[in-house]
Design an enzyme around this catalytic site. Sequence first.
Site, PDB file in Angstrom:
ATOM      1  N   HIS A 191      -5.385 -15.460   8.428  1.00 37.71           N
ATOM      2  CA  HIS A 191      -5.744 -15.310   9.831  1.00 37.71           C
ATOM      3  C   HIS A 191      -4.741 -14.392  10.527  1.00 37.71           C
ATOM      4  CE1 HIS A 191      -6.908 -16.283  13.952  1.00 37.71           C
ATOM      5  NE2 HIS A 191      -8.019 -16.768  13.431  1.00 37.71           N
ATOM      6  N   HIS A 192      -5.258 -13.560  11.436  1.00 37.12           N
ATOM      7  CA  HIS A 192      -4.414 -12.578  12.114  1.00 37.12           C
ATOM      8  C   HIS A 192      -3.354 -13.241  12.997  1.00 37.12           C
ATOM      9  CE1 HIS A 192      -3.375  -8.576  12.932  1.00 37.12           C
ATOM     10  NE2 HIS A 192      -4.582  -8.044  13.048  1.00 37.12           N
ATOM     11  N   SER A 193      -3.515 -14.518  13.345  1.00 33.83           N
ATOM     12  CA  SER A 193      -2.482 -15.208  14.112  1.00 33.83           C
ATOM     13  C   SER A 193      -1.244 -15.468  13.261  1.00 33.83           C
ATOM     14  CB  SER A 193      -3.015 -16.542  14.643  1.00 33.83           C
ATOM     15  OG  SER A 193      -3.406 -17.398  13.586  1.00 33.83           O
ATOM     16  N   ASN A 233       3.300 -11.511  13.963  1.00 30.54           N
ATOM     17  CA  ASN A 233       2.730 -10.268  14.495  1.00 30.54           C
ATOM     18  C   ASN A 233       3.800  -9.507  15.270  1.00 30.54           C
ATOM     19  OD1 ASN A 233      -0.483 -10.005  14.341  1.00 30.54           O
ATOM     20  ND2 ASN A 233       0.114 -12.158  14.281  1.00 30.54           N
TER      21      ASN A 233
END
Length: 472
Positions: free
Chosen positions: A136-138, A310
């Site tokens: 997941h991009h989180s 990120n």
Amino acid sequence: MDRLTPLAAMFLEAEDVDEHASLAIGSLAVFEGPTPDFEEFVRTIEGRLPLIPRYRQKVRRVVLDLAAPAWVDDPEFDVRRHVRRTALPAPGGRHEIDQFLSQAMTSRMDRNSPLWECWFCEGLADGRWALLSKIHHSMVDGVSGTDLYRLILDPTRSPREPVPDDWRPAVPASALTFTAVALLEAASSLQIARAVTAALGAPRRSARTAMASTRGLWKFTSAIRPVHATSLMGTLDGSRRYAWTQVSIADIRAVRTAHDVTFNDVALAAVTGGFRRLLEHRGETPDAHALRSLVPVSMRAPGEESIPDNRVSLMLPYLPVDVADPVERLKTVHRRIRELQASHEPEAGSSLTSLASLGPFAAVSEGIRLGLRLPQRHVATVTTNVPGPRMPLYALGRELKELLPYVPIADRVRIGVAIISYRDTLTFGLTGDYETARDLDVLADAIAESMRELVDEARARAGSTGSRPSTA
């Protein structure tokens, strides 16, 4: 307690707002045969988990979003819930790979578990097998997500020994305790105090940075206007298509050397030429203001590639699909990227997320939700370029042959482009909306053709001067 940044939390909010969105990034690593034993593969993954602590943590939200969510140990973690086994139907070629990636990446991940999956995929053509990494991009951005391969895979054919593991999940805090700690952390002024101290220690540098970021932030926010309407933007149906094309890194370098531009400039110019042909194929005019792309920019310092979070900002250039000549298109891309960098647009994007981290999370979260509910008309595509491993990698003694990247799409963006390098090959992975991007292969072929035009011109230029383009 390790909390999500506003940028990381935004990827969760985007899924909450759009029930059809799946904000997972991924890549398919294709290996030479023979296919290893699945149980041995699971033990290999299990033996590397201490290298990636985040893989055994899940997201825990604070009641009423009074503070940012936190990463907490999953007391029910079981590696077999995350390592899955599948097989492609015969003949296991390009079409079957496209179908597998489309289906596997479309489905959402369970928020009650760590947000990653690893698919062990058998049945590829020529006796090959593959590993799909879905995260997941989180949890990660493209750089840290790709760098995880260096932890899981081996630099030689001899597999590394398992890492000693004494992990035991922390006892989950009660809802009351968890909320109280979150509120105390949110109220703390330690982060602001440290920033003030750093500024006092280097006032001139901080002042220059602040002024540059302020100018870039003003330009960043004031210059964003809706793009001209095309079929590249609109509602999405939730399902995805996938396609890819590959070019030689030596060819990229030849074009870069011939025109004194960057590696990324050449890749973006090839993508631009591909979209120009796609619009023409659809009977649309390649308008100068039709294709603004979100281009992520890594803000990582050297040595931070493996940290799973990120750390990206962004630029929003118009890609010059209106320019017919491939060389002029390349020069235009180069000039626009340089102008955005000179105007500190990446720092401005980073400033937006930094400012958000200083505000009350409940207000920031609600602002993100509100913004995501509004029709997005400013970005027509996303183009992310991640440098991959330059040296060969191995899994259980099998060499990694290809690396196919996947970027998620949402918020009215119907096509996204992920670019990754591995050894001597640059791969363009294309994600499209299932219903409105049925011609995704047209874009893949057009990117390759656009690159061929640039390479042919570079070779002709080198031939006219009696030299060869450099491949160094």
